[in-house]
Design an enzyme around this catalytic site. Sequence first.
Site, PDB file in Angstrom:
ATOM      1  N   GLU A 163      -2.439   1.243  -0.010  1.00 15.11           N
ATOM      2  CA  GLU A 163      -2.816   2.656   0.080  1.00 15.11           C
ATOM      3  C   GLU A 163      -4.329   2.854  -0.046  1.00 15.11           C
ATOM      4  O   GLU A 163      -4.918   3.660   0.678  1.00 15.11           O
ATOM      5  CB  GLU A 163      -2.104   3.452  -1.024  1.00 15.11           C
ATOM      6  N   ASP A 164      -4.974   2.112  -0.971  1.00 16.49           N
ATOM      7  CA  ASP A 164      -6.381   2.401  -1.323  1.00 16.49           C
ATOM      8  C   ASP A 164      -7.402   1.422  -0.754  1.00 16.49           C
ATOM      9  O   ASP A 164      -8.603   1.596  -0.967  1.00 16.49           O
ATOM     10  CB  ASP A 164      -6.545   2.430  -2.853  1.00 16.49           C
ATOM     11  N   ASP A 186       3.854   2.095 -13.703  1.00 20.16           N
ATOM     12  CA  ASP A 186       2.660   2.762 -13.156  1.00 20.16           C
ATOM     13  C   ASP A 186       2.539   4.168 -13.744  1.00 20.16           C
ATOM     14  O   ASP A 186       1.473   4.595 -14.195  1.00 20.16           O
ATOM     15  CB  ASP A 186       2.793   2.809 -11.628  1.00 20.16           C
TER      16      ASP A 186
END
Length: 712
Positions: free
Chosen positions: A78-79, A141
């Site tokens: 995602e990042d 998370d």
Amino acid sequence: MGITGYDRLIAAVREYLDEDKVDWVVRAFIKARDSHDGQYRRSGEPYITHPVAVATILADMRLDHQSLMAALMHDVIEDTPVTWDELASEFGETVANLVDGVSKLTQIEFRTRAEAQAENFQKMTLAMARDIRVMLVKLADRLHNMRTLGPLSIEKRTRIATETLDIYAPIANRLGINTIRVELEDLGFAALHPMRAKYIRKAVDKLRGNHREIISEIRSRLDNCLKDRGLPGKIVGREKHLNSIYQKMKSKRKSFHEIMDVYAFRIITESEDDCYRILGAVHSLYKPLPGRFKDYIAMPKANGYQSLHTTLFGMHVNIEIQIRTQEMEEIANNGIASHWLYKTADSDAISANFTRVDRWVKGLMQMREHAGDSLEFIEHVKIDLFPDEIYVFTPKGKIMELPAGATPVDFAYAIHTDIGNACVACRINKHLGSLSAPLSSGQTVEIITAPTAKPSPSWLNFVVTGKAKSGIRHYLKHQRQAEAHDLGKALIKRSLKSFNKKLSEISEVQKQRVVEHNQVDNFDALLEEIGMGNRMAYIIGRQLVQEDSHVPEQEVELTRDDSPKSTLTIKGTEGLMVNFAHCCKPIPGDPIVGVMDSGSGMIIHSDSCSKVEQHLAGDNPSIHLSWAKDITDEFTVQLRVELERQRGIIAEIAAAITVADGNIEHISVIEQNAKLSIISLVIHVSGRKHLARVMKRIRNVRAVTNITRVRA
């Protein structure tokens, strides 16, 4: 490597993983560190500290190396520029899929408790079904994010905390991961209500200091009791958590001191047999409180939790004791995560817990398929996420866990959807019972089925489980569609007859033109719309016989009856799309007319009913109907009986109705004075001839002065 928490992670991993698996974890760390290079958290720390902390939470639960690798790399897709293909080639498809699954869950934002949240919950269900470890990584998370909420804005903190309490803490509970569940709840409570959390924490600390001597004395007595009997057991104090205290104060309307006036201990022992021996020992030391003993070893909770619970009275205080083995302790704290901890130990309890969770996730998938929309799905799921369990038995002795308030119909659907759909009656402890009565723990339930049976819409008024609700709604939806299709087909055939056409004579090309003109998916969908009363059969019939089907609907002249020469035959109880009007209660033999009601199908009225004129004034078409011969169904009729007041007269009238083979549904007194009474009777008859026979019997009762049928 100079990263905060990295050394602690590797030390924790080395305690239970082989060196080659540790190497894989290190490689995943290096990949994550390099990918996130230059990225920072809101707190100013390097971003890599977050995935390391998430992996450490899972390492403390002793999860497998693939879960730890996914935890370390859960944000790289995602990042960072890293792709799934890159991860798959470097670490294998399993790890890449885990990372991808967690990434997709991370993108989910439950902004409202309405449709967006519901659709996202469906995505979570899919992820859990593919690999439950995706949810374990996501929970870890979320836990670390909750621990580090500080730098975020109040608005964002509130949203994340609400989402945590609404979604993630209940999932942790359903998976049996108590350690994560408790911390998520306490952190969420503290974020939403910081002053209340601070007050309760201070009060708990103060109370603990004041009661140190009593706690020490009770612990000492319990310890000596076990030693005297030669029973192995480690005694630990059990603290009440902030959110738990607050929720009990709210729900039970008790003060802080009333909630805390209980001293809680846990005794960890070696075997199941020792648990029951220790129970006997503590019951001999202090008096047990009646009704406060629960055996979750013989009957585990839905999330696999096992323990003996008892409440004792001693030293002028209540003492709560939980007794369990070390393995039960692991399951209580880590739930499904214990599956990987004990994978090599071949533990029956762990395997049963894994199977239980697997069954729950499969049940979610089934509900997802049956649900009409995402809101309906999440409604069903929330029922299953917040259960207060009861335990009942099948005739073969298998234990079934159900939410409190569950009925035999819920039990039937819990066994299998087909059993629920075919359910007609039940036996509770070998005696015939009501399908709608709530079950109690310990009952043996047997479901009686019939091949022709089908769910009743009324079941939705009393079932409580998500599986039962989704199963009933799914069946009724399909039944409704099928019946609407059949009624629509009968109506369109009847309309075409007035144009001297048959449906078989209409070409597929012409049907398609009409379908496109009416903007529906296909001809079957158009027939369903007609059957539901959303479209007029006469208009569609006219379009079908036109060579050019583009006839504006407003040009069609509507009449009271679109085809008076032909009639539809009514056979009795027609299903969901044909209903008998409650106002005039028509029965076989009465002249009848059908009125199409948008969304509800056809409503059958007596042709003299005043409501028919009202429907026609609103442009609802009517259809002339006729009764089929040899109808065996029963119909409801209301009678008004005027009579002289006499002792036992109601019983005499009831006897007269029974002699005429009528069934009484309801009797009520409308008005009465010293000499006369007027009563209302609601009875079941098979038609006008049967009604005449019943009325004749009632009229023969000497006290009856007048009898009339109530038409509206």
